[in-house]
Every structure is written in C-alpha cells, then in structure tokens.
Design an enzyme around this catalytic site. Structure first.
Site, short mmCIF file in Angstrom:
data_model
loop_
_atom_site.label_atom_id
_atom_site.label_comp_id
_atom_site.label_asym_id
_atom_site.label_seq_id
_atom_site.Cartn_x
_atom_site.Cartn_y
_atom_site.Cartn_z
N SER A 85 0.74 -1.11 0.10
CA SER A 85 0.08 0.04 -0.09
C SER A 85 0.75 1.27 -0.11
O SER A 85 0.45 2.37 -0.27
CB SER A 85 -1.01 0.04 1.13
OG SER A 85 -0.39 0.16 2.44
N LYS A 142 -6.09 5.03 7.92
CA LYS A 142 -4.90 5.80 7.32
C LYS A 142 -5.11 7.10 7.12
O LYS A 142 -4.48 7.97 7.73
CB LYS A 142 -4.60 5.08 6.00
CG LYS A 142 -3.87 4.04 6.01
CD LYS A 142 -3.48 3.24 4.89
CE LYS A 142 -2.71 1.62 5.08
NZ LYS A 142 -2.73 1.22 3.66
#
Lengths: 275, 822
Positions: free
Chosen positions: B670, B713
């Site tokens: 990611s 996040k």
C-alpha cells in the site's frame, strides 16, 4: 442364693503345643490378661509322645497338607518345635507391645496333661480348639482338650475363627451362676466395648429370675436379657448364633456332661469361657 | 501549489477532492420505517445468510455419517449466533435420543456392557437396580435366618461333618484296637505303637521280638495308607460341602428374588437388551448370595471395595449390580445441541475415573464418565475447530469415533498403549451425531490440505457471510437483528437515530460504505456497551449519543499506543513533516493492529538516487524487515521507471528507499505509490508537498490501486496534523478505488466539510505527482519527449543524463564534474 463377689484373675495361662494353631489363643489370652491387669504365662509343651515317635526306627507321618508320607526324625522335629516356639514368642512380643502386659514363655518337654500346666488359684487356662493345618478338618482339636475335665480352674476355649468384637453372651442364673460369672462377662464386654447379652435358663423360678435380673442391672444397665431352654447345648448354640455372640461365658456347673464336649457348644467364631 | 477548482474539485492533474458526504456515507435515519426497535419483529437469521442456511440445512438433514459440517464463522458463533440458533431450533423438532447406561458384564467383567434405553428409562433402570440391592440386602438375610433354611443347612453341615469324622473315628478305633497311637506332629499325623496309653519308647520297641515288630510295622503301614486316603478325600468333601451349600443358597435366593426380578423384567420387557441383562443379574445373584449375608462395618455408601474382595455391604460385590447412567435424556424435549468449550480427548470420548484406596488406583464401570460425544449422541456437537486441533489427540479421537460411528471410552494410556494396567474395556456406544466445527477459513483449508480424512468426514462447508450490501432491505433486517438481540440480552431498545449510527458503524467495521457487517457478536457487544452508557445517562432507550459513546470509549480504551505515537510526533521524537516541501521525501501511511485495535500512522518514506546500475534498493528488504509483498511493490517501481522513461537501455540508476524511523517489519504494497513519488521526486529533484500523505499501491503501468485500511490511514494522518495544527492545506491522497470504503470519523468529516482537511482520490501516478509537486505530470509527444516544465520531463532528463554518463568510459576519478549527477 447368689454369691456376691468379683471374679479375680491373677494370671492367664495359655497352653501351646505343636499340634494346635495357637496364634488366636495367644491373642485372646493376652486381651483378657490386659483387661484384668493379669500376667500372661505361655507354656509351649513339646509333647513327649512326639519325641518318642521320632526315636522309633523308620518313623513316618502323613503330611496333613499333601497327604503324602515322610519320615520323622529327631533333628527335624527339634527344628520344627523350635521354630513354632519362636513364632509364639514373636506373637507374644507383638501383642504385648504398647500394653503393660507382663508375660513369659516357657518351653519344655513333657507329656500333655494337667501336670504340665501346674495351674494355681486365680489362673485362667486358655487353649486353642483348632488343630494345625488341614488336620483341623478332622475335628481333632487341640490335644489340650483332654485336660479340660481334669482341671478345676476356669478355662477359655478359643474357636477356629475368633472375632474380637461382637456381643458377649453370658449364661446366668441367680441360683448357681453367681456374681462372678456375670461380673467377668461385663468386664470383658466393657473392655472391648461390646454389648452384653444375658441368657437366663427357662427353668428358673420367678424369684430366681427376679434375682438374676437384679444382678444384671447391678453390672450393666444396658444388657439384653434372653431366656434360653435349660440343659440343651444345641438350643444354647442356636441362641448364641442368632445373637451373633462371639463369646459365651458360663459357670462350670452349667456344662452338660464332661468338659471335653464343651467345644461342641461353640461355633467357628464363638469362644467359650467356663468359670 | 496547484490550485484546485473551487466548483467541481477537479484538478488539472486529474485528482479529485472528495466532499464531506463522500468521506462518510451517512445512513439517513428517516429512511428507517420505525421510531424504536420495539416496533420490530425478531429476526432469527442475519441477512445475507441464504447460502449458509442452505448449507446448514443440507448438512444437518443429510443422514450419512461422513457429512459433518465445517462452518466458516467467528468462534463466538458456537455459543450464540445463527448457526447455534439454527441447530437449537432444528434440534427442538427432533426426538430426544436414548439414554445410555453402562452395566456389569457378568460374562466378561472387564468389558462393561452399554445399554440404550428410551429417554428417561435409564434413570428408572438405575433406581430399580439400586432398590433391588437394598431390597435383597433386607430380604435375603431374613430368608437365610429362616428356620427351614437353618435346619436344612445344619443337616448338610452335619452330614459332611460325619463324612469327615466317621472314617477318622473308624481309623482311630482300629488303631486303638491294634494298640497304635495317633499322634499329631507339627506337619501331619503319625502312628506309633502304644503301651499303657503311652507311646512305646524306642528301646522297648527294639526289644520286641522281630515278628511282633514286623506286625506293628505292617499295621502302622496300613493305618498310614488309610490316613492318606482320608486326607486326600478332605478337599473333595470340602468342595462337595461347598457345592451343596451353594445349591441350597441358590434355591433360597432364587425363591427370594424371583418375584422381584419378574417385576423388573416386566417393566423393561420392551427393551430386550435390558431383559437379557436382568437375566444375567438373576443368575449372578443366585450364584453369589453369600455377598448379601456378610457385612463390612464402616464402609460408606458407594465407596469402592478393595480389589479381590468379593464381599462387602457397599463394596465391589454390590457395585456390580449398579447401573451407571452415563447419559440421562429423561428431561430432554428434543435432540441435544452440545457445545464443548474444552475439546480434550477425554471431554470428547469420556473418561475412566479412579478412586485411590490403600495406595492403589481402582476403577470399574461405575466410574466411566460421559464425553461430549455421548451427550450429543442423537443430536449435534458444536466444537471450536481451533481449540480442537490445539488439544493433543482430540482431533484424532474425534475422527476415530466418527469413522467408526461409535464412541469408545478409553484412557490415554490405553489409547497410546503406554501401560498394561487393567482398565475397563467398555463396550463402545453406537454413535449418531452431527458434528459442527466452527472456525476460520484458513484452518479449514489447512486441514483439507494436510489431512485427507478431514475432507472425507467434513464434507459440508457453511460459509457464514459476514457482510451484506448496504440496501434499505438489509438495513431493516439488521435493525430487526438489533431488536432481537436487545430482547434476547435484556437490553434497552434503540431509537431510530441510534440504529442509524449502529448501521454506519457496521459499515465502518467492514471497511466499505456500500456494505454492512452482520457479525452478530460484534453487534451484540456494541449493543451491550451502548446499553451501559444509556444506563449511566438514565435513559430508558439507547439513543445516538450512547452508541457514539460506546464507539468512542471502545477506541479510547484500546488506543494507548496510538496516543503515544501522536505524542512522539508532537514532541519531535518521531519526525513527521506536515508543512512545506521536500525532495525525495513523502508521507506514507501504514496501519497497525494492536490487540484487535487498528489505527493508521504516517511514516516518512525517503529516496536517494545516483548514477549506477543497481536499480532500486529496498533497504527494508536488505535488513530483512520488509515482507514479500513490500518487496514486490518496490520491484514494480523499477519496472515502472524502466517502462516509462528508459525503454532502450538498462536503468542507469541506483536508488534506495526506506521507511524512516521504522524499526519493525514492513509488509504490503500500500506504500508503493508513496515510494514511487519519493523516487520520482529524488530523480527529478522535485520538491514534494509534506502536508499531504499518500496511500495506494501502483502497478507497472502507473495506475494507482486500492489498498486496505483506508479509513484508519486517513484518520491517522488527520490526527497527526491536528496534533501539530491543521493548516487547511493538509490532506491525504488515496486511490480512487478506495472512495467506496470511506466512512470516516465524524471529526474528520467535519474538517473536510470545513475545508480544513482534504482527501484526494487519484487514478494514476501522474494524478498524484502533479498534486504533490504542483507541476503538470506531462504527456510525451510522438517521439516520447515530455514537455518542458513538467514532472515527467524532469525525471526523464535526469535519467537521460545518468544514461549518458554510464555509456562514457570513466576518464576522471578525481574530478568534480560528475558530482551533480550523483
């Protein structure tokens, strides 16, 4: 009428020999000696007949266990007698341990009979009714049985399977039993924390019966009184068995016939004390 | 800084700035057709479980022994949840199974027999046998006290007494007549010549004439022979005596027990194995009446007698007439559903208990104890698959029982043949059970791969769906599920607003604003916690603030490490820049999970480049902190660079990438887009905005791809920015494919709405680099040349210079002309 008094006992004499199974006899003799604070004298008599047998040429015996024949010699006999005497000593020492019991063991060679016992006053003779090994099955009993009608002292006949617990039954009557028999029975019952059962013969008159019951109350308030047919050993045996008594106490004059028949009175687990 | 379009939010770069509504897809309470869940009917099965239900129905109804069930479901489903409920409902419609008893095997005492009786009859049999023993203990002694018995017994005794005595008395008489004495020696019986009642001394015997000695010797020989014969007969007579007594006793017992046994047999006439057992009991009673005539003083009821002791009031003698009611289904109204929380070998197949007595451990069939398989026999056994395989030998024992379709109680020592001690070898009980394992998918796949028997026995997979589409229908069904559980757990009802927030939370839990999680245990936990806060607030119904507080306090309780990290950023211990621009440095975003709590946190990803032929070095991988997926992501970067900028020669570059101040393992791809932006910035010497954080994976063609944990996040970077102060320029770049997963915290959404924080969705690397550098990415012309003053042009030019230098031989080792190319 009733003789008031107390059964006194100075010494218990247990008669042992090579033919009788003596372990139970020693145990019961010791327990009575302890209860009366009497001393215990064990007599291990090496029957003269045995030695004479062993000295005969080609003397043989039929082994009671194997039913086979083997020779009997003096050396072997001596060793076996020594071993049995040692076993008796070990049993005595074990039982006496922890009790203040004064005891002796005498081992000597003699013919089995009253002379070998040299009983004194205030002594109780204890003998085993059981033969050693499977000779017992032949109902031979102890050779000491034959001295019972020759001694005047009280005796205790130890059965095949003695039970140290269970009720003490006493055959009592006001006319002849006296307080001694009852008192001794109560004392044995108390020492072993055993119930006391008083057997009164049916031939007693009402006044004798009342007197007997007074006697009973004087020694044990909780004793059970049972009436039994008079003069019948068989009836007496049944009552003793149904009451599960493990010791029957009676006076000498209540014995029917000679004393050698006394063992017939008792079951394999009931002892007989004749005073 | 690139300017955003104030109207549609579309950058010239192609990045899209998301609205507050996109940041959290709210659930409108007004779409719910109720005001309180009290208005809603129960819902037994969560929505979306049609396939699972079908599989469960199939697995539960198919009556083949090898069609057991493995349900992919949370462990909590074993005790609550629809799998449990389904089995309970189904079991309630099925008949109660038989009782299971163990009893003494009179033919083979080491092998207790198993008896199956209709439900409730096991207890009857047990009590009947107990009463039988008590009855016989009272009646048999009385029968033996009977005058008739005593007379007959005495007759037998007398007869055998005579049998013993007569031959011996005859022998004695004969010996006496012959002048021979019978003498008992220590070991037996001997014969000797007698005179005057005394044994003849040896000298006198020797002095006898030879003929007389011979005669005496011969007489003694004959007497000895006769004595031998008598002694040999003694054991025979004894045995005959015993046999006769036994026959008499048997006759008495048969008479005494016959009517009792007849009643018993009549009561259990419909259960042939029991009548057969009762027949064996009667025969044994007749043969062993003596046991009832003896008593052992002081033994307690139920206490085990010593081994080898055949008598005793409550000892071994009477224990053999007992009935061990292993499973009592007398009060069952349907088939059992048993959940075994601790599936060890013995909790599954049963165990053999022991009693310590006189220093020995003793046991018999009365000490056999049921296992879960016994209790579940005729119904369903639910097990946690993970616990099952964690318990040594339990899984093997379960398979053995299922394969054999019988359950055999064995000690561990027996199973492993460790000792040779005598233990009951109990007759196995036929097994008809449906086992339902509940566990994770990975365990199912692992078992299927390594154990062929697993697939043979557990043929039915029940895949419990943990999320459903976020539709109005499903929303109402989840609301009913909530209503059901408030009632089931005695909780306050929820208002419509509270339900809407729960629904949003369920979307957040599955990380997708287009779905709801239907994880019932999770819902129940939230309801319980919300109910608690409603109680604290003295509300009669759970309202929106209570649910919000439950969500917040749950996070608060678990986020200590998260707060510490933010504190370290504020203190400058962890260096995270949220303003300005840097070359070769990008804020990447990672997700950490600690104790079930997940949170996002930014990391500085830096890149350094120089001319060389080493490609891209992943420092995390070099020090073995990088996982395989991360390494894959980094290798993709090299592929992208070569494919886009230097197609006709090797990449003339040596670059290194690192997660700064990262001291633990790094995995996943990611961060690959953030790594690529750092790399492009370092190659093209392009300053990158530090007020933006980046997440997303990248492919070799430059497409930005979806990642997991996007909400955590974004919130992680938001919290860091909020910690040092929101400037209005800060934001996060996410893959456009992740927009559907957004369901952010309320405070983040508010910041987005107030233009104090931004979320950008990008589809390509060009979208991102333009946003990060403020330069257009640049589209190459037909000759592959990027227009000037674009990010791509800067990168391409630097790489071209590297390539040019690499093709020249090294002329100067000590010059400085190459320095600017490093």
């Amino acid at each position: 009428m009733t003789t008031k008094g107390e059964f006194s006992l100075r010494r218990v004499v247990v008669a042992l020999d090579a033919a009788a199974d003596f372990a139970a006899a020693i145990e019961m003799a010791a327990s009575i000696a302890i209860a009366w604070s009497a001393s215990l004298r064990a007599l291990f008599v090496e029957d003269e007949s045995l030695w004479r047998l062993a000295s005969l040429p080609y003397a043989q015996q039929v082994n009671a266990i194997t039913a086979l024949r083997d020779t009997v010699d003096e050396a072997e006999l001596g060793a076996q007698l020594k071993l049995l005497a040692r076993r008796a000593r070990t049993d005595l020492a074990r039982i006496a341990e922890g009790h203040s019991l004064s005891w002796t063991l005498e081992r000597f060679r003699a013919a089995i009979g009253p002379d070998a016992l040299s009983l004194g006053n205030d002594e109780l003779l204890v003998i085993s009714a059981k033969s050693r090994s499977s000779a017992n099955a032949l109902r031979l009993g102890s050779p000491w049985r034959r001295v019972l009608d020759q001694v005047s002292q009280p005796f205790l006949l130890v059965p095949e399977r003695p039970t140290p617990r269970g009720p003490v039954a006493v055959l009592c009557d006001a006319a002849s039993g006296g307080l001694d028999v009852l008192d001794a029975s109560a004392r044995i019952a108390r020492a072993g924390k055993r119930p006391l059962i008083v057997l009164t013969p049916e031939d007693l008159t009402q006044s004798q019966l009342d007197a007997a019951e007074d006697l009973v109350r004087s020694v044990d308030d909780h004793a059970t009184v049972i009436r039994v047919p008079a003069g019948s050993h068989q009836a007496l045996e049944k009552v003793v068995a149904s009451a599960r008594a493990t010791l029957l106490v009676m006076s000498r004059d209540r014995l029917v016939g000679d004393k050698a028949s006394a063992p017939d009175l008792i079951s394999p687990s009931s002892a007989l004390l004749v005073l | 800084m690139p300017e955003l379009s104030p109207t549609n939010g579309v950058l010239t770069t192609g990045a899209v700035r998301l609205t507050a509504d996109e940041a959290r897809r709210r659930f409108d309470p007004l779409t719910l057709p109720f005001l309180s869940v009290t208005e809603l009917a129960d819902l037994a099965v969560p929505p979306g479980q049609e396939v699972a239900i079908e599989a469960l129905q199939f697995g539960a109804s198919i009556r083949h022994a090898d069609y057991h069930i493995y349900a992919f479901a949370p462990t909590t489903e074993t005790r609550q949840g629809f799998v449990h409920d389904f089995l309970a409902q189904r079991a309630a419609t099925e008949p109660a199974p038989t009782d299971i008893c163990y009893a003494h095997n009179f033919d083979n005492p080491q092998c207790p027999i198993a008896l199956s009786l209709p439900a409730g009859r096991g207890a009857q049999l047990r009590d009947a046998m107990k009463n039988l023993v008590q009855e016989l203990r009272a009646t048999l002694p009385a029968a033996f006290e009977n005058e008739d018995y005593r007379t007959r017994r005495q007759g037998i005794d007398e007869r055998f007494k005579q049998k013993h005595e007569e031959p011996f008395e005859a022998l004695q008489q004969r010996a006496r007549t012959e002048g021979i004495a019978i003498i008992r020696t220590p070991m037996g019986i001997a014969f000797a010549p007698m005179r005057d009642g005394e044994v003849l001394p040896s000298p006198e015997f020797q002095a006898l004439p030879e003929a007389e000695r011979a005669k005496i010797t011969a007489t003694i020989e004959k007497l000895q022979e006769e004595m031998e014969r008598i002694l040999r007969q003694i054991p025979v007579w004894a045995r005959e005596h015993r046999d006769e007594i036994r026959r008499l006793n048997g006759e008495i017992v048969r008479y005494a027990v016959a009517h009792i046994m007849d009643e018993l047999r009549s009561s259990f006439a419909d259960v042939p194995p029991v009548t057969s057992y009762l027949g064996a009991v009667e025969q044994d009673l007749i043969g062993n009446a003596d046991d009832f005539l003896r008593t052992d003083v002081g033994r307690q009821e139920g206490e085990l007698g010593p081994v080898g002791e055949a008598t005793g009031a409550d000892g071994m003698a009477f224990r053999r007439y007992g009935v061990n009611l292993l499973v009592d289904n007398g009060r069952m109204t349907g088939a059992p559903v048993i959940y075994e929380d601790n599936p060890t070998v013995h909790s599954l197949i049963g165990r053999i208990e022991h009693i310590a007595r006189f220093g020995a451990l003793l046991t018999d069939f009365n000490l056999l104890k049921a296992g879960a398989l016994h209790r579940a026999n005729g119904g369903y056994l639910v097990l946690d698959a993970a616990k099952l395989v964690r318990n040594p030998l339990a899984y093997e024992a379960l398979k053995r029982a299922l394969r054999a379709q019988e359950v055999r109680i064995q000690s561990l020592e027996q199973m492993l043949s460790l000792t040779g001690t005598i233990s009951p070898d109990a007759q196995p009980v036929p097994l008809r059970v449906k086992v339902v394992l509940i566990g994770p998918r990975w365990l199912h796949h692992a078992l299927a791969q390594i154990d062929s028997e697993f697939s043979e026995l557990f043929k039915v997979q029940v895949d419990v769906e943990d999320q459903v589409d976020r539709s109005a229908d499903h929303a109402l069904m989840v609301a009913r599920l909530i209503a059901t559980n408030t009632r089931r757990h005695n909780l306050r009802p929820l208002t419509r607003d509270a339900v809407a927030l729960v629904l949003e939370h369920l979307s957040r839990q599955c990380g997708d604003n287009q779905k709801f999680t239907v994880d019932t245990p999770e819902i129940v936990d939230l309801l319980k916690e919300s109910d608690h806060w409603a109680t604290q607030a003295a509300r009669t119904a759970v309202d929106l603030p209570d649910v919000q507080r439950a969500i917040d306090s749950r996070q608060r309780r678990a986020d200590r490490i998260y707060r510490r990290l933010r504190e370290q950023v504020r203190n400058g211990v962890l260096k995270i820049e949220t303003q300005g621009a840097r070359i070769g440095q990008v804020n990447g975003l990672s997700v950490f999970t600690v104790g079930g709590f997940s949170f996002g946190h930014p990391s500085r990803i830096t890149a350094q480049v120089r001319r060389g032929a080493g490609g891209v070095i992943d420092i995390e991988r070099e020090v073995e902190l990088g996982g395989r997926l991360h390494s894959k992501g980094v290798m993709i970067l090299a592929g992208f660079l070569g494919g886009r900028y230097i197609q006709d020669r090797p990449l003339p570059l040596q670059a290194s990438l690192v997660f700064e101040q990262s001291y633990g393992p790094v995995d996943g791809d990611s961060a690959s887009s953030a790594e690529l932006f750092a790399l492009l910035s370092a190659i093209g010497q392009l300053p990158v905005r530090q007020d933006l954080a980046v997440t997303g994976s990248v492919d070799q063609l430059g497409n930005i791809q979806a990642i997991g944990g996007v909400n955590e996040k974004i919130e992680g970077f938001f919290d860091v920015c909020a910690e040092v102060g929101l400037t209005g320029h800060q934001g996060v770049i996410i893959p456009a494919a992740n927009v559907r997963h957004l369901i952010l915290r309320q405070d983040v959404v508010k910041a987005v709405r107030d233009d104090r924080f931004a979320i950008y969705a990008v589809r390509t690397v060009d979208d991102g680099i333009a946003l990060l550098t403020g330069l257009p990415a640049g589209i190459p012309d037909a000759g592959g040349t990027y227009p000037a003053a674009t990010a791509n042009a800067a990168v391409a030019a630097r790489l071209a210079r590297f390539a040019k230098k690499a093709s020249k031989p090294a002329q100067k080792r000590d010059g400085g002309s190459d320095d600017d190319e490093r």
